[in-house]
Design a protein around this motif. Structure first.
Motif, PDB file in Angstrom:
ATOM      1  N   GLN A   1       0.839  -1.113  -0.055  1.00 43.84           N
ATOM      2  CA  GLN A   1       0.014   0.161   0.039  1.00 43.84           C
ATOM      3  C   GLN A   1       0.899   1.335  -0.051  1.00 43.84           C
ATOM      4  OE1 GLN A   1      -2.588  -1.494   3.394  1.00 43.84           O
ATOM      5  NE2 GLN A   1      -4.211  -0.227   2.137  1.00 43.84           N
ATOM      6  N   GLU A   2       1.976   1.256   0.801  1.00 39.19           N
ATOM      7  CA  GLU A   2       2.922   2.526   0.671  1.00 39.19           C
ATOM      8  C   GLU A   2       3.781   2.457  -0.575  1.00 39.19           C
ATOM      9  OE1 GLU A   2       5.142   1.706   4.238  1.00 39.19           O
ATOM     10  OE2 GLU A   2       3.380   2.126   5.694  1.00 39.19           O
ATOM     11  N   SER A   3       3.977   1.584  -1.239  1.00 40.28           N
ATOM     12  CA  SER A   3       5.001   1.546  -2.518  1.00 40.28           C
ATOM     13  C   SER A   3       4.086   2.124  -3.333  1.00 40.28           C
ATOM     14  CB  SER A   3       5.033   0.096  -2.849  1.00 40.28           C
ATOM     15  OG  SER A   3       3.868  -0.806  -3.304  1.00 40.28           O
ATOM     16  N   GLY A   4       2.890   2.490  -3.478  1.00 39.22           N
ATOM     17  CA  GLY A   4       2.071   3.292  -4.695  1.00 39.22           C
ATOM     18  C   GLY A   4       0.600   3.703  -4.345  1.00 39.22           C
ATOM     19  N   ASP A   5       0.288   4.207  -5.121  1.00 38.49           N
ATOM     20  CA  ASP A   5      -1.121   4.946  -5.016  1.00 38.49           C
ATOM     21  C   ASP A   5      -2.110   3.726  -5.415  1.00 38.49           C
ATOM     22  OD1 ASP A   5      -3.299   6.336  -4.580  1.00 38.49           O
ATOM     23  OD2 ASP A   5      -3.275   7.476  -6.297  1.00 38.49           O
ATOM     24  N   TRP A   6      -2.268   2.711  -4.938  1.00 36.74           N
ATOM     25  CA  TRP A   6      -3.015   1.580  -5.168  1.00 36.74           C
ATOM     26  C   TRP A   6      -4.670   1.699  -4.726  1.00 36.74           C
ATOM     27  CZ3 TRP A   6      -0.802  -2.205  -7.927  1.00 36.74           C
ATOM     28  CH2 TRP A   6       0.466  -2.380  -7.861  1.00 36.74           C
ATOM     29  N   LYS A   7      -5.641   1.437  -5.416  1.00 34.27           N
ATOM     30  CA  LYS A   7      -6.965   1.293  -5.018  1.00 34.27           C
ATOM     31  C   LYS A   7      -6.993  -0.219  -4.451  1.00 34.27           C
ATOM     32  CE  LYS A   7     -11.751   1.304  -6.488  1.00 34.27           C
ATOM     33  NZ  LYS A   7     -12.622   1.200  -7.674  1.00 34.27           N
ATOM     34  N   LEU A   8      -7.024  -0.274  -3.149  1.00 31.79           N
ATOM     35  CA  LEU A   8      -7.252  -1.529  -2.469  1.00 31.79           C
ATOM     36  C   LEU A   8      -8.728  -2.116  -2.384  1.00 31.79           C
ATOM     37  CD1 LEU A   8      -5.838  -3.465  -0.465  1.00 31.79           C
ATOM     38  CD2 LEU A   8      -6.638  -2.252   1.260  1.00 31.79           C
ATOM     39  N   THR A   9      -8.882  -3.201  -2.936  1.00 37.32           N
ATOM     40  CA  THR A   9     -10.154  -4.072  -2.927  1.00 37.32           C
ATOM     41  C   THR A   9      -9.895  -5.410  -2.417  1.00 37.32           C
ATOM     42  OG1 THR A   9     -10.573  -2.850  -4.953  1.00 37.32           O
ATOM     43  CG2 THR A   9     -11.826  -4.699  -4.505  1.00 37.32           C
ATOM     44  N   ASN A  10     -10.593  -5.787  -1.192  1.00 39.51           N
ATOM     45  CA  ASN A  10     -10.655  -7.042  -0.741  1.00 39.51           C
ATOM     46  C   ASN A  10     -11.583  -7.781  -1.273  1.00 39.51           C
ATOM     47  OD1 ASN A  10      -8.802  -6.542   1.846  1.00 39.51           O
ATOM     48  ND2 ASN A  10     -10.325  -5.208   2.379  1.00 39.51           N
ATOM     49  N   VAL A  11     -11.418  -8.874  -2.061  1.00 40.10           N
ATOM     50  CA  VAL A  11     -12.360  -9.765  -2.786  1.00 40.10           C
ATOM     51  C   VAL A  11     -12.687 -10.893  -1.695  1.00 40.10           C
ATOM     52  CG1 VAL A  11     -12.157 -11.482  -4.545  1.00 40.10           C
ATOM     53  CG2 VAL A  11     -10.864  -9.416  -4.813  1.00 40.10           C
ATOM     54  N   THR A  12     -14.025 -11.009  -1.528  1.00 37.60           N
ATOM     55  CA  THR A  12     -14.673 -11.766  -0.581  1.00 37.60           C
ATOM     56  C   THR A  12     -15.462 -12.720  -1.066  1.00 37.60           C
ATOM     57  OG1 THR A  12     -16.414 -10.189  -0.160  1.00 37.60           O
ATOM     58  CG2 THR A  12     -14.467  -9.923   1.532  1.00 37.60           C
ATOM     59  N   ASP A  13     -16.036 -12.312  -2.057  1.00 37.71           N
ATOM     60  CA  ASP A  13     -17.025 -13.404  -3.038  1.00 37.71           C
ATOM     61  C   ASP A  13     -16.345 -14.415  -3.793  1.00 37.71           C
ATOM     62  OD1 ASP A  13     -16.699 -11.725  -4.710  1.00 37.71           O
ATOM     63  OD2 ASP A  13     -18.919 -10.940  -4.542  1.00 37.71           O
ATOM     64  N   LEU A  14     -14.953 -14.074  -4.195  1.00 35.13           N
ATOM     65  CA  LEU A  14     -14.328 -15.070  -4.866  1.00 35.13           C
ATOM     66  C   LEU A  14     -14.986 -15.053  -6.535  1.00 35.13           C
ATOM     67  CD1 LEU A  14     -13.927 -18.235  -2.692  1.00 35.13           C
ATOM     68  CD2 LEU A  14     -12.532 -15.901  -2.911  1.00 35.13           C
ATOM     69  N   ASP A  15     -15.505 -13.847  -7.218  1.00 33.10           N
ATOM     70  CA  ASP A  15     -15.962 -13.620  -8.177  1.00 33.10           C
ATOM     71  C   ASP A  15     -15.604 -12.284  -8.514  1.00 33.10           C
ATOM     72  OD1 ASP A  15     -17.328 -13.657 -10.378  1.00 33.10           O
ATOM     73  OD2 ASP A  15     -19.282 -13.833  -9.941  1.00 33.10           O
ATOM     74  N   VAL A  16     -14.718 -12.164  -9.444  1.00 32.22           N
ATOM     75  CA  VAL A  16     -14.284 -10.650 -10.094  1.00 32.22           C
ATOM     76  C   VAL A  16     -15.002 -10.316 -11.355  1.00 32.22           C
ATOM     77  CG1 VAL A  16     -12.288 -10.649  -8.580  1.00 32.22           C
ATOM     78  CG2 VAL A  16     -12.403 -11.472 -11.112  1.00 32.22           C
ATOM     79  N   SER A  17     -15.904 -10.975 -11.690  1.00 30.54           N
ATOM     80  CA  SER A  17     -16.651 -10.935 -13.222  1.00 30.54           C
ATOM     81  C   SER A  17     -17.298  -9.536 -12.994  1.00 30.54           C
ATOM     82  CB  SER A  17     -17.155 -12.039 -13.551  1.00 30.54           C
ATOM     83  OG  SER A  17     -18.346 -12.111 -12.732  1.00 30.54           O
ATOM     84  N   HIS A  18     -18.007  -9.252 -12.070  1.00 25.25           N
ATOM     85  CA  HIS A  18     -18.856  -7.884 -11.822  1.00 25.25           C
ATOM     86  C   HIS A  18     -17.940  -6.861 -11.372  1.00 25.25           C
ATOM     87  CE1 HIS A  18     -18.960  -9.979  -7.999  1.00 25.25           C
ATOM     88  NE2 HIS A  18     -19.199  -8.617  -7.355  1.00 25.25           N
ATOM     89  N   LEU A  19     -16.825  -7.198 -10.949  1.00 29.61           N
ATOM     90  CA  LEU A  19     -15.908  -6.058 -10.372  1.00 29.61           C
ATOM     91  C   LEU A  19     -15.402  -5.012 -11.311  1.00 29.61           C
ATOM     92  CD1 LEU A  19     -14.775  -5.294  -7.283  1.00 29.61           C
ATOM     93  CD2 LEU A  19     -12.722  -6.417  -8.285  1.00 29.61           C
ATOM     94  N   GLU A  20     -15.773  -3.717 -11.118  1.00 26.65           N
ATOM     95  CA  GLU A  20     -15.253  -2.799 -11.826  1.00 26.65           C
ATOM     96  C   GLU A  20     -13.843  -2.134 -11.803  1.00 26.65           C
ATOM     97  OE1 GLU A  20     -18.251   0.386 -12.034  1.00 26.65           O
ATOM     98  OE2 GLU A  20     -19.703  -0.837 -12.685  1.00 26.65           O
ATOM     99  N   LEU A  21     -12.817  -2.498 -12.865  1.00 26.61           N
ATOM    100  CA  LEU A  21     -11.213  -2.057 -12.521  1.00 26.61           C
ATOM    101  C   LEU A  21     -10.972  -1.156 -13.308  1.00 26.61           C
ATOM    102  CD1 LEU A  21      -9.795  -5.608 -11.889  1.00 26.61           C
ATOM    103  CD2 LEU A  21     -10.442  -3.998 -10.136  1.00 26.61           C
ATOM    104  N   ASN A  22     -10.479   0.029 -12.949  1.00 31.84           N
ATOM    105  CA  ASN A  22      -9.920   1.106 -13.715  1.00 31.84           C
ATOM    106  C   ASN A  22      -8.639   0.804 -13.849  1.00 31.84           C
ATOM    107  OD1 ASN A  22      -9.453   3.297 -15.306  1.00 31.84           O
ATOM    108  ND2 ASN A  22      -9.946   4.834 -13.443  1.00 31.84           N
TER     109      ASN A  22
END
Length: 413
Positions: free
Chosen positions: A84-105
């Protein structure tokens, strides 16, 4: 070049991870579990032939990879903070194990954190069960990476754990040094004190676990270890203490996405039993209350101890292989999986704010000891019977003399 036996320090890990931050990939996935060692892959692969526990084609076909056989526990424990300190990351905790609906810029760096199924119970399981637990984790990794690849997203993956599952014991290391290393590892695993609940100036409940996690609907993983024991981001004001009934209430606000509040209750009683002529402390049930509405109730087996003692168990949960089980008592409880490792709890007769002598869930007479005793008793009975039969043998009291008259033995003798 990494030599055998070398443990990568935090500074070395920082240098090795620099290429991850400078390449074109703007998405980083951190797969994190509680315990892992390189031996878990090599040993299981050799034991079961072609059933390699790590079969992902995507990760095997990666253009570049780096394997670190041993990393310092402090480095992996602080890895998420370092990323997190190494860059301006957008942190997302994946909990439902499905990223097909996850919006990533993809124009901005994204850091996806996936908490994998706990594996601290591996030492208690057979090698065959270990293999299929790793195969299950491998499917989770493959599913997430395949979703991102189908969407045309370039990504980098880090797969690691908080601490090693095996402590190597090399023959070329002196005994004193090995003892020191093992003591350091044990000290690292006990880096936080137990959670205490007080009434006035006295402590009435003590609770400790090295891992405290839940799984809702087999998809939402909730790790409550840090919030309970490290950051203390938990509300215990609803806990109740008395000489006969004690309730430990743990309330969490927004533990994960889709769950706004979560309360876990441990209901304990202190009763007198005439057969043993003493009071016994018992954990009767556990309740999980989600969003103040859905209540999951579990009956508890084997968790009891004399009222002056605390209770300790290496593994407690809803699985059938655990020594102490949480048994669902209503339909809502079937949607939850609970895992607690190295549980120690005490709700009565606490002195000096410390745990009393612990009554362990594993009895002294294990099945192996019983089989040894039964076999020894059978062999001892056979030996005793043989000696008894030998002692019953008698010899003739009179013998025939060839120079004298023939010996006549009446049939009555």
């Amino acid at each position: 070049a990494l030599h055998e036996g070398h443990v990568v320090s935090a500074q070395e890990l920082t240098v090795l991870l620099q290429p991850v931050f400078t390449q074109n990939s703007r998405t980083l996935i951190l797969f994190l579990q509680d315990t892992l060692s390189v031996d878990d892959f090599t040993y299981l692969s050799e034991s079961y032939g072609n059933k390699n526990p790590f079969q992902n084609e995507i990760l095997q076909s990666s253009p570049s990879s780096l394997v670190l056989p041993a990393v310092d526990c402090r480095a992996t424990r602080d890895l998420l903070s370092f990323l997190q300190e190494s860059g301006d990351w957008k942190l997302t905790n994946v909990t439902d194990l499905d990223v097909s609906h996850l919006e990533l810029n993809t124009s901005k760096p994204n850091l996806l954190v996936v908490q994998l199924q706990p594996l601290v119970s591996l030492s208690q399981l057979t090698e065959f069960v270990k293999l299929y637990m790793f195969l299950f984790i491998d499917k989770i990794i493959g599913r997430l990476t395949m979703d991102l690849q189908e969407r045309g997203i370039h990504f980098s993956v880090i797969y690691t754990a908080v601490r090693p599952s095996r402590i190597s014991r090399r023959t070329d290391v002196v005994w004193e040094l090995r003892r020191q290393l093992m003591a350091t590892e044990e000290e690292d695993s006990l880096s936080y004190p137990p959670l205490n609940v007080t009434t006035g100036n006295e402590t009435c409940i003590l609770f400790y676990a090295s891992n405290f996690s839940l799984n809702a609907n087999s998809s939402v993983f909730i790790d409550l270890t840090n919030a309970t024991f490290v950051t203390r981001n938990v509300d215990t004001s609803s806990s109740k203490c008395s000489d006969f009934n004690t309730t430990l209430s743990l309330k969490y606000t927004d533990p994960v996405n889709k769950i706004s509040s979560l309360e876990i209750r441990f209901l304990m009683t202190n009763k007198f039993y005439g057969s043993s002529a003493r009071n016994w402390f018992t954990l009767d049930s556990v309740e999980i209350i989600q969003d103040g509405e859905k209540i999951a109730r579990f009956n508890v087996s084997v968790i009891s101890a004399p009222a002056e003692y605390s209770f300790h168990c290496q593994l407690v949960g809803t699985g059938n292989l655990y020594p102490a089980r949480l048994i669902p008592s209503n339909n809502e409880a079937k949607n939850w999986d609970v895992f607690i490792s190295r549980l120690q709890i005490q709700g009565f007769n606490i002195e000096n704010n410390q745990f009393s002598y612990a009554s362990d869930c594993t009895g002294f007479f294990s099945p192996g000891i019983w089989m040894g005793l039964v076999t020894s008793i059978i062999l001892l009975w056979i030996l005793t019977y043989g000696i008894h039969m030998i002692m019953q043998l008698t010899t003739n009291s009179r013998f025939d003399d060839p120079k004298g008259p023939a010996l006549s033995v009446p049939q009555t003798e």
